[in-house]
Design a protein around this motif. Structure first.
Motif, PDB file in Angstrom:
ATOM      1  N   PRO A  69       0.820  -1.215   0.000  1.00 23.46           N
ATOM      2  CA  PRO A  69       0.000   0.000   0.000  1.00 23.46           C
ATOM      3  C   PRO A  69       0.859   1.273   0.000  1.00 23.46           C
ATOM      4  O   PRO A  69       1.075   1.905   1.031  1.00 23.46           O
ATOM      5  CB  PRO A  69      -0.829  -0.136   1.277  1.00 23.46           C
ATOM      6  N   PHE A  70       1.356   1.637  -1.172  1.00 22.46           N
ATOM      7  CA  PHE A  70       2.238   2.785  -1.330  1.00 22.46           C
ATOM      8  C   PHE A  70       1.497   3.989  -1.905  1.00 22.46           C
ATOM      9  O   PHE A  70       0.449   3.858  -2.536  1.00 22.46           O
ATOM     10  CB  PHE A  70       3.371   2.471  -2.316  1.00 22.46           C
ATOM     11  N   TYR A  71       2.119   5.126  -1.714  1.00 23.10           N
ATOM     12  CA  TYR A  71       1.765   6.340  -2.433  1.00 23.10           C
ATOM     13  C   TYR A  71       3.040   7.156  -2.600  1.00 23.10           C
ATOM     14  O   TYR A  71       4.048   6.896  -1.941  1.00 23.10           O
ATOM     15  CB  TYR A  71       0.665   7.143  -1.722  1.00 23.10           C
ATOM     16  N   VAL A  72       3.007   8.121  -3.497  1.00 27.04           N
ATOM     17  CA  VAL A  72       4.124   9.033  -3.699  1.00 27.04           C
ATOM     18  C   VAL A  72       3.687  10.385  -3.162  1.00 27.04           C
ATOM     19  O   VAL A  72       2.656  10.915  -3.581  1.00 27.04           O
ATOM     20  CB  VAL A  72       4.510   9.127  -5.189  1.00 27.04           C
ATOM     21  N   ASP A  73       4.458  10.919  -2.213  1.00 25.13           N
ATOM     22  CA  ASP A  73       4.057  12.175  -1.572  1.00 25.13           C
ATOM     23  C   ASP A  73       4.484  13.388  -2.403  1.00 25.13           C
ATOM     24  O   ASP A  73       5.040  13.254  -3.492  1.00 25.13           O
ATOM     25  CB  ASP A  73       4.575  12.245  -0.134  1.00 25.13           C
ATOM     26  N   VAL A  74       4.193  14.556  -1.879  1.00 27.41           N
ATOM     27  CA  VAL A  74       4.449  15.799  -2.608  1.00 27.41           C
ATOM     28  C   VAL A  74       5.936  16.036  -2.864  1.00 27.41           C
ATOM     29  O   VAL A  74       6.297  16.782  -3.771  1.00 27.41           O
ATOM     30  CB  VAL A  74       3.838  17.015  -1.871  1.00 27.41           C
ATOM     31  N   ARG A  79       6.114   6.097  -0.184  1.00 28.81           N
ATOM     32  CA  ARG A  79       5.800   5.884   1.234  1.00 28.81           C
ATOM     33  C   ARG A  79       4.650   4.895   1.373  1.00 28.81           C
ATOM     34  O   ARG A  79       3.827   4.752   0.476  1.00 28.81           O
ATOM     35  CB  ARG A  79       5.382   7.211   1.863  1.00 28.81           C
ATOM     36  N   PHE A  80       4.595   4.253   2.543  1.00 29.21           N
ATOM     37  CA  PHE A  80       3.423   3.460   2.886  1.00 29.21           C
ATOM     38  C   PHE A  80       2.292   4.412   3.247  1.00 29.21           C
ATOM     39  O   PHE A  80       2.516   5.458   3.876  1.00 29.21           O
ATOM     40  CB  PHE A  80       3.702   2.551   4.092  1.00 29.21           C
ATOM     41  N   ASN A  82       0.095   4.282   5.555  1.00 32.92           N
ATOM     42  CA  ASN A  82      -0.074   4.521   6.992  1.00 32.92           C
ATOM     43  C   ASN A  82       1.217   4.805   7.741  1.00 32.92           C
ATOM     44  O   ASN A  82       1.277   4.631   8.948  1.00 32.92           O
ATOM     45  CB  ASN A  82      -0.774   3.318   7.619  1.00 32.92           C
ATOM     46  N   ASP A  83       2.241   5.281   7.059  1.00 37.32           N
ATOM     47  CA  ASP A  83       3.526   5.425   7.739  1.00 37.32           C
ATOM     48  C   ASP A  83       3.528   6.454   8.864  1.00 37.32           C
ATOM     49  O   ASP A  83       4.283   6.315   9.814  1.00 37.32           O
ATOM     50  CB  ASP A  83       4.668   5.670   6.757  1.00 37.32           C
ATOM     51  N   ILE A  84       2.677   7.457   8.799  1.00 38.59           N
ATOM     52  CA  ILE A  84       2.617   8.409   9.909  1.00 38.59           C
ATOM     53  C   ILE A  84       1.229   8.492  10.547  1.00 38.59           C
ATOM     54  O   ILE A  84       1.061   9.180  11.538  1.00 38.59           O
ATOM     55  CB  ILE A  84       3.074   9.827   9.499  1.00 38.59           C
ATOM     56  N   HIS A  85       0.261   7.765  10.011  1.00 37.28           N
ATOM     57  CA  HIS A  85      -1.108   7.864  10.502  1.00 37.28           C
ATOM     58  C   HIS A  85      -1.533   6.692  11.373  1.00 37.28           C
ATOM     59  O   HIS A  85      -2.670   6.648  11.834  1.00 37.28           O
ATOM     60  CB  HIS A  85      -2.090   7.980   9.320  1.00 37.28           C
ATOM     61  N   ALA A  86      -0.640   5.740  11.572  1.00 40.48           N
ATOM     62  CA  ALA A  86      -1.021   4.541  12.324  1.00 40.48           C
ATOM     63  C   ALA A  86       0.205   3.986  13.056  1.00 40.48           C
ATOM     64  O   ALA A  86       1.332   4.414  12.814  1.00 40.48           O
ATOM     65  CB  ALA A  86      -1.588   3.487  11.377  1.00 40.48           C
ATOM     66  N   ASP A  87      -0.050   3.019  13.909  1.00 44.00           N
ATOM     67  CA  ASP A  87       1.033   2.398  14.668  1.00 44.00           C
ATOM     68  C   ASP A  87       1.890   1.466  13.830  1.00 44.00           C
ATOM     69  O   ASP A  87       3.003   1.126  14.211  1.00 44.00           O
ATOM     70  CB  ASP A  87       0.464   1.600  15.844  1.00 44.00           C
ATOM     71  N   SER A  88       1.367   1.031  12.701  1.00 43.60           N
ATOM     72  CA  SER A  88       2.078   0.048  11.900  1.00 43.60           C
ATOM     73  C   SER A  88       1.699   0.197  10.435  1.00 43.60           C
ATOM     74  O   SER A  88       0.593   0.616  10.110  1.00 43.60           O
ATOM     75  CB  SER A  88       1.707  -1.363  12.380  1.00 43.60           C
ATOM     76  N   CYS A  89       2.634  -0.156   9.562  1.00 46.89           N
ATOM     77  CA  CYS A  89       2.345  -0.227   8.135  1.00 46.89           C
ATOM     78  C   CYS A  89       3.258  -1.282   7.534  1.00 46.89           C
ATOM     79  O   CYS A  89       4.397  -1.447   7.957  1.00 46.89           O
ATOM     80  CB  CYS A  89       2.537   1.119   7.446  1.00 46.89           C
ATOM     81  N   ASP A  90       2.722  -2.015   6.585  1.00 48.03           N
ATOM     82  CA  ASP A  90       3.492  -3.087   5.977  1.00 48.03           C
ATOM     83  C   ASP A  90       2.712  -3.625   4.787  1.00 48.03           C
ATOM     84  O   ASP A  90       1.536  -3.321   4.605  1.00 48.03           O
ATOM     85  CB  ASP A  90       3.730  -4.206   6.990  1.00 48.03           C
ATOM     86  N   CYS A  91       3.387  -4.456   4.010  1.00 50.61           N
ATOM     87  CA  CYS A  91       2.730  -5.139   2.909  1.00 50.61           C
ATOM     88  C   CYS A  91       2.038  -6.387   3.446  1.00 50.61           C
ATOM     89  O   CYS A  91       2.207  -6.747   4.610  1.00 50.61           O
ATOM     90  CB  CYS A  91       3.762  -5.536   1.851  1.00 50.61           C
ATOM     91  N   ILE A  92       1.251  -7.028   2.592  1.00 51.99           N
ATOM     92  CA  ILE A  92       0.778  -8.376   2.880  1.00 51.99           C
ATOM     93  C   ILE A  92       1.212  -9.235   1.707  1.00 51.99           C
ATOM     94  O   ILE A  92       1.170  -8.795   0.553  1.00 51.99           O
ATOM     95  CB  ILE A  92      -0.749  -8.467   3.140  1.00 51.99           C
ATOM     96  N   SER A  93       1.666 -10.437   2.011  1.00 50.48           N
ATOM     97  CA  SER A  93       2.208 -11.282   0.959  1.00 50.48           C
ATOM     98  C   SER A  93       2.131 -12.749   1.355  1.00 50.48           C
ATOM     99  O   SER A  93       2.415 -13.106   2.497  1.00 50.48           O
ATOM    100  CB  SER A  93       3.670 -10.906   0.690  1.00 50.48           C
ATOM    101  N   SER A  94       1.759 -13.581   0.395  1.00 50.83           N
ATOM    102  CA  SER A  94       1.724 -15.019   0.632  1.00 50.83           C
ATOM    103  C   SER A  94       3.022 -15.682   0.163  1.00 50.83           C
ATOM    104  O   SER A  94       3.203 -16.878   0.355  1.00 50.83           O
ATOM    105  CB  SER A  94       0.528 -15.652  -0.093  1.00 50.83           C
ATOM    106  N   GLU A  95       3.907 -14.898  -0.457  1.00 48.98           N
ATOM    107  CA  GLU A  95       5.167 -15.429  -0.974  1.00 48.98           C
ATOM    108  C   GLU A  95       6.294 -14.441  -0.699  1.00 48.98           C
ATOM    109  O   GLU A  95       6.049 -13.252  -0.494  1.00 48.98           O
ATOM    110  CB  GLU A  95       5.063 -15.650  -2.490  1.00 48.98           C
TER     111      GLU A  95
END
Length: 112
Positions: A69-74, A79-80, A82-95
């Motif tokens: 869950p990325f975005y490109v900031d100004v 960036r992820f 939720n990198d500054i809006h939550a306690d955690s941010c990460d991808c999800i992956s089965s592999e």
């Protein structure tokens, strides 16, 4: 491995079913859920139109195996959501994902 970058809200919303299915397969936090990321994007980040959505989807044989869950900031930083809006941010992956290959693709496809 096929990589796709989702840059618009309608396509982001269309990921819900696949994201939810992959989420259910792992031991993830609520911060990695589709709903949390989708609402964080809409409530916090999409207000600034200079932010660019960059949800990265990884597929193997047409099956989704990862979401980043990325975005490109100004400032043109990747960036992820939720990198500054939550306690955690990460991808999800089965592999396991080759991060170097992923970032090389992103660098070639995105305007940073």
């Amino acid at each position: 491995m096929k990589i796709e970058i989702i840059k618009n809200n309608d396509r982001f919303l269309a990921l819900k079913q696949d994201w939810d299915q992959l989420f259910e397969l792992g031991n993830y936090s609520s911060f990695q859920s589709f709903s949390f990321n989708y609402h964080s994007w809409h409530i916090e980040l999409s207000k600034d139109i200079r932010n660019q959505l960059a949800i990265t989807v990884v597929k193997k044989k047409d099956e989704v195996v990862a979401f980043f869950p990325f975005y490109v900031d100004v400032k043109k930083h990747l960036r992820f959501i939720n990198d500054i809006h939550a306690d955690s941010c990460d991808c999800i992956s089965s592999e396991k994902i080759d991060i170097q290959q992923l970032f090389s693709y992103l660098k070639a496809e995105m305007v940073f």
